[in-house]
Structures are given as structure tokens and as C-alpha cells.
Motif scaffolding. Structure first.
Motif, PDB file in Angstrom:
ATOM      1  N   UNK A  42       0.788  -1.235   0.000  1.00 26.98           N
ATOM      2  CA  UNK A  42       0.000   0.000   0.000  1.00 26.98           C
ATOM      3  C   UNK A  42       0.817   1.281   0.000  1.00 26.98           C
ATOM      4  N   UNK A  43       2.089   1.202   0.347  1.00 29.84           N
ATOM      5  CA  UNK A  43       2.915   2.414   0.377  1.00 29.84           C
ATOM      6  C   UNK A  43       3.464   2.687  -1.024  1.00 29.84           C
ATOM      7  N   UNK A  44       2.970   3.752  -1.632  1.00 24.89           N
ATOM      8  CA  UNK A  44       3.370   4.082  -3.005  1.00 24.89           C
ATOM      9  C   UNK A  44       4.694   4.827  -3.076  1.00 24.89           C
ATOM     10  N   UNK A  45       5.120   5.438  -1.963  1.00 27.83           N
ATOM     11  CA  UNK A  45       6.345   6.234  -1.967  1.00 27.83           C
ATOM     12  C   UNK A  45       7.592   5.412  -1.644  1.00 27.83           C
ATOM     13  N   UNK A  46       7.425   4.139  -1.358  1.00 29.26           N
ATOM     14  CA  UNK A  46       8.548   3.298  -0.972  1.00 29.26           C
ATOM     15  C   UNK A  46       9.354   2.895  -2.212  1.00 29.26           C
ATOM     16  N   UNK A  47      10.666   2.870  -2.058  1.00 28.33           N
ATOM     17  CA  UNK A  47      11.534   2.454  -3.158  1.00 28.33           C
ATOM     18  C   UNK A  47      11.386   0.956  -3.413  1.00 28.33           C
ATOM     19  N   UNK A  48      11.778   0.539  -4.594  1.00 32.78           N
ATOM     20  CA  UNK A  48      11.625  -0.857  -4.987  1.00 32.78           C
ATOM     21  C   UNK A  48      12.458  -1.790  -4.108  1.00 32.78           C
ATOM     22  N   UNK A  49      13.678  -1.375  -3.783  1.00 27.64           N
ATOM     23  CA  UNK A  49      14.529  -2.210  -2.934  1.00 27.64           C
ATOM     24  C   UNK A  49      13.911  -2.421  -1.552  1.00 27.64           C
ATOM     25  N   UNK A  50      13.334  -1.372  -1.008  1.00 23.48           N
ATOM     26  CA  UNK A  50      12.697  -1.488   0.304  1.00 23.48           C
ATOM     27  C   UNK A  50      11.458  -2.379   0.236  1.00 23.48           C
ATOM     28  N   UNK A  51      10.706  -2.270  -0.854  1.00 23.95           N
ATOM     29  CA  UNK A  51       9.525  -3.134  -1.022  1.00 23.95           C
ATOM     30  C   UNK A  51       9.929  -4.601  -1.101  1.00 23.95           C
ATOM     31  N   UNK A  52      10.985  -4.886  -1.832  1.00 23.44           N
ATOM     32  CA  UNK A  52      11.456  -6.260  -1.948  1.00 23.44           C
ATOM     33  C   UNK A  52      11.899  -6.785  -0.595  1.00 23.44           C
TER      34      UNK A  52
END
Length: 98
Positions: A42-52
């Protein structure tokens, strides 16, 4: 008479305590799984590395919610062979001294 799932390795006064701990820790891991999963999705501002990273952490907590009670029960039931693992997962004052 109910069957003792711990094979008599837990003191009678601590059986309910151990059952509560197994259920509570599993529920806690599931709550962390839901939190990490929703925060990654749900967090759209998170970077891809952090999401992974958070999705991997979510997967680890999901697996832990099933593995902790399973491994704990296995170690308690086979206490004579795996006493170090059982005492690592569950406090040692609940075990019958042999």
C-alpha cells in the motif's frame, strides 16, 4: 482423559502456559506478516529495494508462524534427543527434570 501432546515432558502446571505461548507467538508472527505485507503493497512512496526487502521479511514471518509451533512441538516431544533446541524455543522451567 485427554492425550498429552507433549509426551509428559512438560510439568502439569505449565501445560496451559506452553499451549498459550505456542498460539500467541504464532498469532504474533501472523500479525507481523499482515503488517509487512500491507505496508509493502500500500505504500506508493517506498523504493523498490525497500519493497522487496519488506516482502521477503513478510515471507519469513509467514513461514515462522507455522514453523515455530511445529518445531517446538517436535523438540518437546523428543526432549531427550533435542533438549537444547527445546530449551532454546521454550523457557527451561517448564520442563520436567530428568
Amino acid at each position: 482423559m485427554s492425550k498429552d501432546i507433549f509426551n509428559g515432558n512438560i510439568k502439569k502446571e505449565y501445560i496451559r502456559y506452553v499451549k498459550f505461548i505456542l498460539i500467541a507467538v504464532s498469532a504474533l508472527f501472523l500479525a507481523f506478516f499482515i503488517f509487512f505485507l500491507l505496508s509493502a503493497l500500500l505504500d506508493e512512496n517506498m523504493e523498490l529495494d525497500a519493497k522487496i526487502f519488506i516482502l521477503i521479511l513478510s515471507g519469513i514471518t509467514f513461514l515462522s508462524s507455522f514453523l515455530f509451533p511445529t518445531i517446538s512441538l517436535f523438540a518437546i516431544r523428543n526432549y531427550s534427543k533435542y533438549h537444547k533446541l527445546a530449551k532454546l524455543l521454550i523457557k527451561d522451567f517448564v520442563f520436567i527434570d530428568s
